[in-house]
Write a protein that holds these residues in place. Structure first.
Motif, short mmCIF file in Angstrom:
data_model
loop_
_atom_site.label_atom_id
_atom_site.label_comp_id
_atom_site.label_asym_id
_atom_site.label_seq_id
_atom_site.Cartn_x
_atom_site.Cartn_y
_atom_site.Cartn_z
N THR A 6 0.89 -1.28 -0.14
CA THR A 6 0.13 -0.10 0.18
C THR A 6 0.91 1.21 0.02
N GLN A 7 0.79 2.15 -0.89
CA GLN A 7 1.53 3.30 -1.14
C GLN A 7 0.80 4.72 -0.81
N THR A 8 1.33 5.34 -0.11
CA THR A 8 0.75 6.71 -0.15
C THR A 8 1.01 7.70 -0.80
N LEU A 9 0.10 8.42 -1.56
CA LEU A 9 0.30 9.20 -2.70
C LEU A 9 -0.19 10.61 -2.30
N THR A 10 0.41 11.62 -2.93
CA THR A 10 -0.10 13.24 -2.76
C THR A 10 -0.61 13.61 -4.30
N CYS A 11 -1.95 13.50 -4.61
CA CYS A 11 -2.12 14.17 -5.78
C CYS A 11 -1.77 15.75 -6.04
N PRO A 12 -1.55 16.03 -7.12
CA PRO A 12 -1.32 17.42 -7.39
C PRO A 12 -2.41 18.48 -6.92
N CYS A 13 -3.61 18.03 -6.81
CA CYS A 13 -4.68 18.50 -6.24
C CYS A 13 -4.63 18.64 -4.46
N GLY A 14 -3.53 18.14 -3.95
CA GLY A 14 -3.51 18.25 -2.57
C GLY A 14 -3.84 17.06 -1.82
N LYS A 15 -5.00 16.23 -2.48
CA LYS A 15 -5.37 14.92 -1.50
C LYS A 15 -4.30 13.97 -1.49
N VAL A 16 -4.53 13.71 -0.19
CA VAL A 16 -3.41 12.35 0.22
C VAL A 16 -4.27 11.12 0.07
N PHE A 17 -3.84 10.10 -0.44
CA PHE A 17 -4.71 8.83 -0.44
C PHE A 17 -3.67 7.54 -0.53
N THR A 18 -4.38 6.39 -0.37
CA THR A 18 -3.34 5.42 -0.59
C THR A 18 -3.70 4.56 -1.81
N SER A 19 -2.87 3.85 -2.39
CA SER A 19 -3.17 3.08 -3.57
C SER A 19 -2.31 1.68 -3.47
N GLN A 20 -2.93 0.62 -4.00
CA GLN A 20 -2.48 -0.58 -4.15
C GLN A 20 -1.27 -0.80 -5.23
N VAL A 21 -0.03 -1.31 -4.96
CA VAL A 21 0.71 -1.36 -5.88
C VAL A 21 1.31 -2.75 -5.90
N TYR A 22 1.12 -3.68 -7.22
CA TYR A 22 1.32 -4.95 -7.10
C TYR A 22 2.72 -5.13 -7.71
N ASP A 23 3.47 -6.21 -7.16
CA ASP A 23 4.55 -6.54 -7.87
C ASP A 23 4.56 -7.86 -8.22
N TYR A 24 3.54 -8.79 -7.77
CA TYR A 24 3.15 -10.33 -8.31
C TYR A 24 1.69 -10.20 -8.50
N VAL A 25 1.29 -10.62 -9.45
CA VAL A 25 -0.03 -10.86 -10.03
C VAL A 25 -0.53 -12.22 -10.29
N ASN A 26 -1.22 -12.93 -9.49
CA ASN A 26 -1.47 -14.23 -9.74
C ASN A 26 -3.09 -14.38 -9.99
N VAL A 27 -3.33 -14.54 -11.50
CA VAL A 27 -4.61 -14.50 -11.57
C VAL A 27 -5.46 -15.87 -11.45
N ALA A 28 -4.63 -16.75 -11.17
CA ALA A 28 -5.34 -18.15 -10.80
C ALA A 28 -6.07 -17.94 -9.16
N GLN A 29 -5.56 -17.36 -8.56
CA GLN A 29 -6.12 -17.03 -7.33
C GLN A 29 -6.96 -15.79 -7.34
N GLU A 30 -6.67 -14.65 -7.99
CA GLU A 30 -7.64 -13.62 -8.18
C GLU A 30 -7.77 -13.04 -9.62
N PRO A 31 -8.78 -14.09 -10.04
CA PRO A 31 -9.17 -13.85 -11.64
C PRO A 31 -9.61 -12.20 -12.17
N GLN A 32 -10.22 -11.61 -11.19
CA GLN A 32 -10.46 -10.24 -11.38
C GLN A 32 -9.31 -9.27 -11.77
#
Ligand SMILES: [Zn+2]
Length: 219
Positions: A6-32
């Motif tokens: 989970t990475q914390t980001l600051t948008c140019p508009c000033g909003k601070v929010f978190t976003s998921q960053v994947y380094d391993y994507v396994n679609v067998a377990q998470e087809p979505q």
């Protein structure tokens, strides 16, 4: 399992929010996750206040054993040739290590777990691991994934929109769309314009087709 931070980001508009960053994507377990990738939204952050999007340039591994895909995705489609060769060289050694470790783990497993359920790969399965492919940029990844999928497994989308300008009505609309999406194993994305509010539902064409049939009045 897939792996993300989970990475914390600051948008140019000033909003601070978190976003998921994947380094391993396994679609067998998470087809979505496959459809988040195909929609070009993997490792892309969307500001909850202003909707601005930003690509978080981070390499990841895409794994889909059922379709024999194991792909290293370098985020830059414009990486220079020398950088590409260097990456390929490094990956080749990592990949060999992974298989060696798995074979070793299996040997140990056989020794100490009698009658227990083994969840690791057998050495022959490890040898059957799909060859590691390397791509630069999401477009190349999309091409490879689509080539491996049957037509009804490819990405389908459905737009539901309302012209209501009322925040409350838009909220209710989103609730309904969100519920439909999750019932059908799909994802959703919001396009919030002043004169129109659209929820895009996306997932496999099979699921989107089923959702459309559900939304069509019977009789
Ligand atoms: Zn923003």
């Amino acid at each position: 399992m897939s792996r993300s931070i989970t990475q914390t980001l600051t948008c140019p508009c000033g909003k601070v929010f978190t976003s998921q960053v994947y380094d391993y994507v396994n679609v067998a377990q998470e087809p979505q996750l496959r459809y988040i990738v195909l929609a070009g939204l993997i490792n892309v952050s969307t500001c909850p206040t202003c909707g601005r999007r930003a690509a978080l340039a981070r390499p990841f591994i895409y794994s889909d054993p059922a379709h024999k895909l194991l792909i290293y995705v370098h985020p830059r489609s414009d990486a220079p040739q020398e950088a590409r060769l260097l990456i390929l060289e490094k990956l080749r050694s990592v990949y060999t290590d992974v298989i060696a470790t798995q074979e070793q783990q299996n040997d140990e497993e056989h020794k100490c777990s009698k009658g227990g359920r083994s969840v690791t790969l057998t050495p022959s399965q490890a040898r059957e691991m799909p060859p590691l492919q390397v791509v630069f940029g999401l477009d190349q990844l999309t091409e490879l994934v689509n080539a491996a999928l049957s037509p009804d497994e490819r990405l389908g989308r459905l737009a539901m929109s309302t012209q209501s300008r009322s925040e409350a009505e838009r909220g209710q609309f989103l609730d309904i769309a969100r519920k439909l999406a999750s019932e059908m194993g799909c994802n959703y994305e919001v396009e919030d314009l002043s004169d129109e509010y659209t929820v895009w539902i996306y997932g496999s064409r099979r699921n989107i087709g089923a959702l459309m049939r559900e939304l069509t009045p019977q009789g």
